[in-house]
Motif scaffolding. Structure first.
Motif, PDB file in Angstrom:
ATOM      1  N   THR A   1      66.045  10.575 -37.881  1.00 32.85           N
ATOM      2  CA  THR A   1      67.002  11.755 -37.755  1.00 32.85           C
ATOM      3  C   THR A   1      67.873  11.557 -36.489  1.00 32.85           C
ATOM      4  O   THR A   1      68.717  11.312 -36.462  1.00 32.85           O
ATOM      5  N   TRP A   2      67.094  10.890 -35.414  1.00 31.67           N
ATOM      6  CA  TRP A   2      67.877  10.454 -34.194  1.00 31.67           C
ATOM      7  C   TRP A   2      68.288   9.251 -33.895  1.00 31.67           C
ATOM      8  O   TRP A   2      68.568   8.658 -32.858  1.00 31.67           O
ATOM      9  N   GLY A   3      67.672   8.650 -34.585  1.00 29.70           N
ATOM     10  CA  GLY A   3      66.822   6.661 -34.430  1.00 29.70           C
ATOM     11  C   GLY A   3      66.592   6.359 -32.552  1.00 29.70           C
ATOM     12  O   GLY A   3      66.156   5.487 -33.001  1.00 29.70           O
ATOM     13  N   VAL A   4      65.668   7.791 -31.904  1.00 28.10           N
ATOM     14  CA  VAL A   4      65.014   7.198 -31.094  1.00 28.10           C
ATOM     15  C   VAL A   4      63.556   8.053 -30.915  1.00 28.10           C
ATOM     16  O   VAL A   4      63.505   9.240 -31.775  1.00 28.10           O
ATOM     17  N   TYR A   5      62.563   7.620 -30.689  1.00 35.35           N
ATOM     18  CA  TYR A   5      61.127   8.580 -30.888  1.00 35.35           C
ATOM     19  C   TYR A   5      61.410   9.428 -30.104  1.00 35.35           C
ATOM     20  O   TYR A   5      60.572  10.210 -30.105  1.00 35.35           O
ATOM     21  N   TRP A   6      61.964   9.136 -28.883  1.00 33.11           N
ATOM     22  CA  TRP A   6      61.747   9.892 -27.277  1.00 33.11           C
ATOM     23  C   TRP A   6      63.353   9.823 -26.746  1.00 33.11           C
ATOM     24  O   TRP A   6      64.028   9.435 -26.774  1.00 33.11           O
ATOM     25  N   ASP A   7      63.577  11.463 -25.748  1.00 31.64           N
ATOM     26  CA  ASP A   7      64.573  11.619 -25.531  1.00 31.64           C
ATOM     27  C   ASP A   7      64.630  12.566 -24.462  1.00 31.64           C
ATOM     28  O   ASP A   7      63.536  13.421 -24.976  1.00 31.64           O
ATOM     29  N   TRP A   8      64.792  12.657 -23.013  1.00 36.77           N
ATOM     30  CA  TRP A   8      64.947  13.088 -22.019  1.00 36.77           C
ATOM     31  C   TRP A   8      65.631  14.491 -22.386  1.00 36.77           C
ATOM     32  O   TRP A   8      66.925  14.986 -21.543  1.00 36.77           O
ATOM     33  N   ASP A   9      65.806  15.403 -23.948  1.00 35.48           N
ATOM     34  CA  ASP A   9      65.850  16.514 -24.111  1.00 35.48           C
ATOM     35  C   ASP A   9      65.248  17.463 -23.233  1.00 35.48           C
ATOM     36  O   ASP A   9      64.634  17.605 -23.242  1.00 35.48           O
ATOM     37  N   PRO A  10      65.600  18.595 -22.968  1.00 37.14           N
ATOM     38  CA  PRO A  10      65.352  20.110 -22.544  1.00 37.14           C
ATOM     39  C   PRO A  10      63.811  20.186 -23.146  1.00 37.14           C
ATOM     40  O   PRO A  10      62.815  20.482 -22.296  1.00 37.14           O
ATOM     41  N   ARG A  11      64.116  20.039 -24.185  1.00 37.61           N
ATOM     42  CA  ARG A  11      63.241  20.581 -25.631  1.00 37.61           C
ATOM     43  C   ARG A  11      61.924  19.996 -25.495  1.00 37.61           C
ATOM     44  O   ARG A  11      60.337  19.887 -24.951  1.00 37.61           O
ATOM     45  N   LEU A  12      61.939  18.254 -25.912  1.00 38.33           N
ATOM     46  CA  LEU A  12      60.628  17.453 -25.424  1.00 38.33           C
ATOM     47  C   LEU A  12      60.908  17.220 -23.770  1.00 38.33           C
ATOM     48  O   LEU A  12      58.961  17.323 -24.075  1.00 38.33           O
ATOM     49  N   THR A  13      60.880  17.337 -22.759  1.00 30.84           N
ATOM     50  CA  THR A  13      60.669  17.193 -21.374  1.00 30.84           C
ATOM     51  C   THR A  13      59.718  18.365 -21.618  1.00 30.84           C
ATOM     52  O   THR A  13      58.831  18.231 -20.902  1.00 30.84           O
ATOM     53  N   SER A  14      60.451  19.301 -21.554  1.00 30.72           N
ATOM     54  CA  SER A  14      59.659  20.661 -21.347  1.00 30.72           C
ATOM     55  C   SER A  14      58.335  20.637 -22.235  1.00 30.72           C
ATOM     56  O   SER A  14      56.984  20.859 -21.667  1.00 30.72           O
ATOM     57  N   VAL A  15      58.068  20.441 -22.597  1.00 26.74           N
ATOM     58  CA  VAL A  15      57.164  19.778 -24.003  1.00 26.74           C
ATOM     59  C   VAL A  15      55.905  18.775 -23.426  1.00 26.74           C
ATOM     60  O   VAL A  15      54.245  19.717 -23.215  1.00 26.74           O
ATOM     61  N   ALA A  16      56.348  18.299 -22.853  1.00 28.96           N
ATOM     62  CA  ALA A  16      55.729  16.960 -22.335  1.00 28.96           C
ATOM     63  C   ALA A  16      54.924  17.960 -20.904  1.00 28.96           C
ATOM     64  O   ALA A  16      53.978  17.120 -20.566  1.00 28.96           O
ATOM     65  N   VAL A  17      56.358  18.341 -20.109  1.00 25.93           N
ATOM     66  CA  VAL A  17      55.531  18.996 -19.164  1.00 25.93           C
ATOM     67  C   VAL A  17      54.865  19.703 -18.903  1.00 25.93           C
ATOM     68  O   VAL A  17      53.361  20.179 -18.563  1.00 25.93           O
ATOM     69  N   MET A  18      54.351  20.567 -20.885  1.00 20.97           N
ATOM     70  CA  MET A  18      53.648  21.789 -20.926  1.00 20.97           C
ATOM     71  C   MET A  18      52.032  21.088 -20.697  1.00 20.97           C
ATOM     72  O   MET A  18      51.000  21.858 -20.728  1.00 20.97           O
ATOM     73  N   VAL A  19      52.109  20.504 -21.664  1.00 23.08           N
ATOM     74  CA  VAL A  19      51.008  19.117 -22.365  1.00 23.08           C
ATOM     75  C   VAL A  19      50.068  18.972 -20.587  1.00 23.08           C
ATOM     76  O   VAL A  19      49.008  18.707 -20.496  1.00 23.08           O
ATOM     77  N   LEU A  20      51.589  18.087 -20.086  1.00 25.40           N
ATOM     78  CA  LEU A  20      50.151  17.805 -18.708  1.00 25.40           C
ATOM     79  C   LEU A  20      49.659  18.507 -17.355  1.00 25.40           C
ATOM     80  O   LEU A  20      49.638  18.560 -17.305  1.00 25.40           O
ATOM     81  N   THR A  21      50.935  20.397 -17.543  1.00 26.85           N
ATOM     82  CA  THR A  21      50.471  21.024 -16.422  1.00 26.85           C
ATOM     83  C   THR A  21      49.084  21.199 -17.413  1.00 26.85           C
ATOM     84  O   THR A  21      48.066  21.229 -16.283  1.00 26.85           O
TER      85      THR A  21
END
Lengths: 41, 215
Positions: free
Chosen positions: B100-120
Motif C-alpha cells: 500500500t505504501w511501497g515500503v516495509y517501514w517508514d519513520w512515521d509516528p505510529r510505526l516509530t512509537s510502536v517500535a519504541v513501545m516494543v523495545l521499552t
C-alpha cells in the motif's frame, strides 16, 4: 481499473496470515510446554 | 485449569470463524483490494497488544500501591505476552505497508512509537532477568512499566494528534458494516488468546516466585 486502486498483493496477505499463524501456534505451544515443565499445567 | 483450556479453545474457535468470514464473506475493499484482508488479523493484534500493555500498567500500579505478589505475576506475564504480540503486530504492519505504501517501514509516528513501545517492554523484561532480589525486581520494573505506558497512550492517539502515513484507528464508524463482524470476532479471539497465554504465564511466575521466596 480506475487510478488509485490497488491490485495484486495476495502474497502479502498470505505472508501476514502464515506468519501470524506460525508465531501464535509456536508461542502458545512453547507456553504450554513451559507450563508443563514448571508443573503448573 | 478447565477455565484456562476453555479460554484457549474459545480463542481458536473465534479466530477460525472470524478469519473465515473475513476471507469468504466480507467484501473486497474497493481501493485496497485483497490487501485489506490483512486488517482482520492486524487490527485485532494491535488492540490486544495495547490492552495487554494496559494490563501491565494496571499491574505495575497495583504492585507499587499494594505490594502484593499477584500484581507482580500479572506484570511479568503481560509484559512477555505483549512483547510477542507487539513484534507480530509490527511484522503484519510491514506486510500491509509494502503493497500500500511501497515500503516495509517508514519513520512515521505510529510505526516509530510502536517500535519504541516494543523495545521499552523488551528492556523491562531484560531488567527483570538480571535483578536477583524479587522485591527490587518488582519495584523497578513496575516503575519502568508505569513510565513506559505513556508511550502506549501516544501509540494509540498519535494518529489523531499528528499527520501520519498510518490511517486513524479502525472503528465501526470508519469501517464498512460488512467488515465489522469478522473484525470484532477476531478481536475477541485475540483477546481470549492473550488471556489464555497470560493465565499460563501467570501460573509459571507464581511457581517461580514461590521457589525464590522459599530459598
Amino acid at each position: 481499473m480506475p487510478a488509485g486502486v490497488l491490485t495484486g498483493g495476495e502474497e502479502f496477505v498470505a505472508a501476514a496470515y502464515i506468519v501470524s499463524f506460525v508465531v501464535l501456534v509456536l508461542f502458545s505451544g512453547t507456553m504450554i510446554w513451559r507450563a508443563r515443565q514448571e508443573g503448573v499445567l | 485449569m478447565k477455565r484456562v483450556w476453555a479460554t484457549g479453545a474459545v480463542a481458536v474457535l473465534l479466530l477460525s470463524v472470524g478469519t473465515y468470514i473475513g476471507f469468504f464473506h466480507a467484501p473486497v475493499e474497493q481501493y485496497m483490494g485483497i490487501t485489506q484482508k490483512i486488517m482482520y488479523v492486524h487490527v485485532p493484534t494491535a488492540w490486544t497488544t495495547l490492552l495487554t500493555f494496559t494490563a501491565a500498567f494496571v499491574a505495575s500500579v497495583g504492585w507499587l500501591w499494594k505490594r502484593t505478589w499477584t500484581w507482580d505475576y500479572l506484570l511479568e506475564s503481560t509484559i512477555e505476552v505483549g512483547i510477542v504480540l507487539g513484534c507480530l503486530l509490527s511484522v503484519q504492519g510491514a506486510l500491509w505497508a509494502k503493497p500500500t505504501w511501497g515500503v516495509y517501514w517508514d519513520w512515521d509516528p505510529r510505526l516509530t512509537s510502536v517500535a519504541v513501545m516494543v523495545l521499552t517492554y523488551a528492556g523491562i523484561a531484560a531488567l527483570r532477568s538480571f535483578v536477583d532480589d524479587p522485591v527490587k525486581r518488582a519495584t523497578w520494573s513496575s516503575v519502568a512499566s508505569a513510565v513506559g505506558y505513556v508511550n502506549v497512550v501516544f501509540v494509540y492517539l498519535c494518529v489523531k494528534w499528528l499527520r501520519t502515513l498510518h490511517q486513524p484507528q479502525s472503528s465501526p464508524s470508519t469501517v464498512d458494516s460488512a467488515m465489522v463482524l469478522p473484525l470484532r470476532i477476531n478481536a475477541f479471539g485475540m483477546i481470549f488468546l492473550a488471556i489464555f497465554l497470560i493465565a499460563l504465564r501467570y501460573r509459571m511466575a507464581r511457581a517461580q516466585r514461590a521457589r525464590e521466596l522459599e530459598a
